[in-house]
Design a protein around this motif. Structure first.
Motif, PDB file in Angstrom:
ATOM      1  N   ASP A  79       0.841  -1.189   0.000  1.00 35.56           N
ATOM      2  CA  ASP A  79       0.000   0.000   0.000  1.00 35.56           C
ATOM      3  C   ASP A  79       0.885   1.251   0.000  1.00 35.56           C
ATOM      4  OD1 ASP A  79       0.869   0.523   2.597  1.00 35.56           O
ATOM      5  OD2 ASP A  79      -0.980  -0.150   3.551  1.00 35.56           O
ATOM      6  N   GLY A  80       0.277   2.426   0.180  1.00 30.09           N
ATOM      7  CA  GLY A  80       0.990   3.692   0.026  1.00 30.09           C
ATOM      8  C   GLY A  80       2.031   3.999   1.078  1.00 30.09           C
ATOM      9  N   ILE A  81       2.044   3.252   2.191  1.00 27.84           N
ATOM     10  CA  ILE A  81       3.097   3.457   3.190  1.00 27.84           C
ATOM     11  C   ILE A  81       3.946   2.200   3.346  1.00 27.84           C
ATOM     12  CG2 ILE A  81       1.875   5.263   4.438  1.00 27.84           C
ATOM     13  CD1 ILE A  81       1.177   3.180   6.586  1.00 27.84           C
ATOM     14  N   GLY A  82       3.898   1.331   2.327  1.00 25.55           N
ATOM     15  CA  GLY A  82       4.790   0.185   2.290  1.00 25.55           C
ATOM     16  C   GLY A  82       4.347  -1.020   3.086  1.00 25.55           C
ATOM     17  N   ARG A  83       3.093  -1.093   3.477  1.00 23.24           N
ATOM     18  CA  ARG A  83       2.607  -2.277   4.182  1.00 23.24           C
ATOM     19  C   ARG A  83       2.215  -3.337   3.153  1.00 23.24           C
ATOM     20  NH1 ARG A  83      -1.810   0.318   8.177  1.00 23.24           N
ATOM     21  NH2 ARG A  83      -2.770   0.536   6.133  1.00 23.24           N
ATOM     22  N   VAL A  84       2.493  -4.590   3.475  1.00 23.92           N
ATOM     23  CA  VAL A  84       2.284  -5.676   2.523  1.00 23.92           C
ATOM     24  C   VAL A  84       0.820  -6.105   2.508  1.00 23.92           C
ATOM     25  CG1 VAL A  84       2.971  -8.026   1.898  1.00 23.92           C
ATOM     26  CG2 VAL A  84       4.643  -6.466   2.906  1.00 23.92           C
ATOM     27  N   TYR A  85       0.251  -6.209   1.306  1.00 17.59           N
ATOM     28  CA  TYR A  85      -1.091  -6.768   1.168  1.00 17.59           C
ATOM     29  C   TYR A  85      -1.024  -8.292   1.276  1.00 17.59           C
ATOM     30  CZ  TYR A  85      -2.807  -2.297  -0.750  1.00 17.59           C
ATOM     31  OH  TYR A  85      -3.158  -0.983  -0.933  1.00 17.59           O
ATOM     32  N   SER A  86      -2.068  -8.913   1.805  1.00 21.28           N
ATOM     33  CA  SER A  86      -2.167 -10.370   1.722  1.00 21.28           C
ATOM     34  C   SER A  86      -2.204 -10.758   0.251  1.00 21.28           C
ATOM     35  CB  SER A  86      -3.443 -10.853   2.416  1.00 21.28           C
ATOM     36  OG  SER A  86      -4.587 -10.428   1.681  1.00 21.28           O
ATOM     37  N   HIS A  87      -1.871 -12.011  -0.059  1.00 15.00           N
ATOM     38  CA  HIS A  87      -1.740 -12.391  -1.468  1.00 15.00           C
ATOM     39  C   HIS A  87      -3.057 -12.243  -2.233  1.00 15.00           C
ATOM     40  CE1 HIS A  87      -0.303 -14.252  -5.086  1.00 15.00           C
ATOM     41  NE2 HIS A  87      -1.284 -15.132  -5.036  1.00 15.00           N
ATOM     42  N   THR A  88      -4.154 -12.685  -1.645  1.00  9.52           N
ATOM     43  CA  THR A  88      -5.430 -12.583  -2.371  1.00  9.52           C
ATOM     44  C   THR A  88      -5.829 -11.122  -2.587  1.00  9.52           C
ATOM     45  OG1 THR A  88      -6.613 -12.852  -0.263  1.00  9.52           O
ATOM     46  CG2 THR A  88      -6.290 -14.819  -1.611  1.00  9.52           C
ATOM     47  N   LYS A  89      -5.569 -10.285  -1.601  1.00 12.84           N
ATOM     48  CA  LYS A  89      -5.878  -8.864  -1.769  1.00 12.84           C
ATOM     49  C   LYS A  89      -4.961  -8.234  -2.806  1.00 12.84           C
ATOM     50  CE  LYS A  89      -7.559  -6.467   1.548  1.00 12.84           C
ATOM     51  NZ  LYS A  89      -7.815  -5.668   2.804  1.00 12.84           N
ATOM     52  N   ALA A  90      -3.692  -8.669  -2.836  1.00 11.05           N
ATOM     53  CA  ALA A  90      -2.752  -8.166  -3.833  1.00 11.05           C
ATOM     54  C   ALA A  90      -3.234  -8.495  -5.241  1.00 11.05           C
ATOM     55  CB  ALA A  90      -1.362  -8.757  -3.598  1.00 11.05           C
ATOM     56  N   CYS A  91      -3.720  -9.714  -5.444  1.00  9.84           N
ATOM     57  CA  CYS A  91      -4.242 -10.103  -6.761  1.00  9.84           C
ATOM     58  C   CYS A  91      -5.447  -9.244  -7.142  1.00  9.84           C
ATOM     59  CB  CYS A  91      -4.635 -11.578  -6.757  1.00  9.84           C
ATOM     60  SG  CYS A  91      -3.235 -12.702  -6.621  1.00  9.84           S
ATOM     61  N   PHE A  92      -6.353  -9.072  -6.200  1.00 10.97           N
ATOM     62  CA  PHE A  92      -7.539  -8.262  -6.475  1.00 10.97           C
ATOM     63  C   PHE A  92      -7.165  -6.828  -6.824  1.00 10.97           C
ATOM     64  CE2 PHE A  92     -10.921  -5.464  -4.608  1.00 10.97           C
ATOM     65  CZ  PHE A  92     -11.863  -5.677  -5.607  1.00 10.97           C
ATOM     66  N   TYR A  93      -6.300  -6.218  -6.001  1.00 12.61           N
ATOM     67  CA  TYR A  93      -5.912  -4.836  -6.246  1.00 12.61           C
ATOM     68  C   TYR A  93      -5.151  -4.680  -7.557  1.00 12.61           C
ATOM     69  CZ  TYR A  93      -7.373  -3.122  -1.656  1.00 12.61           C
ATOM     70  OH  TYR A  93      -8.117  -2.740  -0.571  1.00 12.61           O
ATOM     71  N   PHE A  94      -4.235  -5.605  -7.845  1.00  8.24           N
ATOM     72  CA  PHE A  94      -3.435  -5.477  -9.068  1.00  8.24           C
ATOM     73  C   PHE A  94      -4.329  -5.442 -10.305  1.00  8.24           C
ATOM     74  CE2 PHE A  94      -1.250  -7.286 -12.732  1.00  8.24           C
ATOM     75  CZ  PHE A  94      -0.132  -6.472 -12.807  1.00  8.24           C
ATOM     76  N   PHE A  95      -5.214  -6.418 -10.442  1.00 10.27           N
ATOM     77  CA  PHE A  95      -6.066  -6.461 -11.637  1.00 10.27           C
ATOM     78  C   PHE A  95      -7.121  -5.346 -11.616  1.00 10.27           C
ATOM     79  CE2 PHE A  95      -4.450 -10.855 -11.626  1.00 10.27           C
ATOM     80  CZ  PHE A  95      -3.987 -10.924 -12.936  1.00 10.27           C
TER      81      PHE A  95
END
Length: 322
Positions: A79-95
């Motif tokens: 996210d905008g302050i460098g916190r790691v997204y969970s993998h499923t959330k990362a996939c959702f946000y990326f697409f």
């Protein structure tokens, strides 16, 4: 970074520099999605071409595979302050980022409504939604190339940062740490001797000590994890007695943590003017590495290039040697 002065006025855009650095750490995730897209379609083309011309079935397979990848060596998204997204959330946000704005505020409520109406799993609802959005609107987007996506990610991260209340200095140091881990992953496609890396999204407590930035390094075997600790010390005034007090605090933490030294790697970041060279030497002799930025924390704008390279080499050594 030097100030940008025009007609005696400082117009330096510090935020763009910081967000650009963070956006660049999404490149390994982009490359990972591209590899999956090639594998699922049997195509030799780049991700942009695949997304622009794939059938709905292929789009579903690509996105679904990303969600369900079981390999621990997956790249990270932040996210905008460098916190790691969970993998499923990362996939959702990326697409979602590449085809629609504000996925959390606007798209997520629509997906929740779908699930209530049809009682379907969240990942299925998200995947079907992303497939339809990409398929329907890709002719308007026209490009999913990295440089295009990078600009979108910068914009999304800026919105994310505005909506998050956090410590700016912690975000800057966390960004530098993320850069080092992602730099390693971009080169080797893994995290060396470790199965995965978990970067804490906030301060942690170990005994009586608060550590600002930390990362858990999870090994391939059943051995216990190693933990990387990065305390941050700042002072707006010039060193003096405060240097001794803060040095004493760090040394106390080191003394306690050394009781379980095999578990920890430790470096420190000090942002202060005229910190005593003797005090710096005392700390440096007790931990792996020390970064001293000889400036007021009010003017700190993240790691400079030389410091980032130094941190990259430190992280590479840890990941290679365990």
């Amino acid at each position: 970074m030097k100030e940008l002065i025009v007609h005696q006025v400082d117009i330096t855009h510090y935020r763009l520099v910081e967000l650009s650095k963070l956006a660049d750490q999404a490149k390994p995730f982009y490359d990972w999605v591209e590899k999956i897209a090639k594998k699922q379609t049997g195509s030799h083309k780049l991700l942009s071409e695949i997304l622009l011309h794939s059938s709905k079935e292929n789009l579903f397979n690509i996105i679904s595979y990303c969600y369900n990848e079981t390999d621990e060596n997956k790249p990270l998204l932040f996210d905008g302050i460098g916190r790691v997204y969970s993998h499923t959330k990362a996939c959702f946000y990326f697409f979602a980022w590449i085809i629609r704005d504000a996925p959390q505020q606007r798209l997520a409520p629509l997906i929740s409504r779908m699930r209530k109406l049809e009682d379907i799993e969240k990942i299925i609802a998200e995947t079907d939604t992303l497939v339809e959005l990409i398929y329907e609107y890709r002719t308007y987007v026209k490009s999913f190339e990295w440089l295009t996506i990078r600009e979108v990610i910068i914009d999304r991260l800026e919105g994310s940062r505005r909506s998050i209340k956090g410590h700016y200095l912690e975000a800057s140091v966390r960004t530098a740490l993320i850069t080092s881990f992602q730099n390693y992953f971009a080169i080797y496609g893994n995290y060396g001797k470790y199965k995965k890396v978990k970067i804490a999204d906030k301060q942690i407590k170990i005994g009586n000590h608060t550590i600002d930035i930390s990362a858990e390094l999870i090994p391939m075997d059943k051995n216990p994890s190693k933990v990387l600790l990065i305390p941050i010390k700042t002072r707006e005034t010039e060193g003096g007695g405060h240097a001794h007090i803060f040095t004493r605090d760090i040394m106390a933490a080191i003394h306690d943590l050394k009781k379980d030294l095999n578990k920890y790697h430790m470096t420190a970041v000090i942002i202060a003017q005229n910190w005593s060279a003797t005090e710096l030497g005392n700390i440096d002799n007790q931990i792996d590495l020390i970064f001293h930025f000889n400036m007021s924390p009010n003017t700190f704008n993240g790691f400079d290039e030389d410091s980032q390279v130094k941190l990259n080499k430190y992280i590479e050594k840890i990941l290679n040697n365990g």
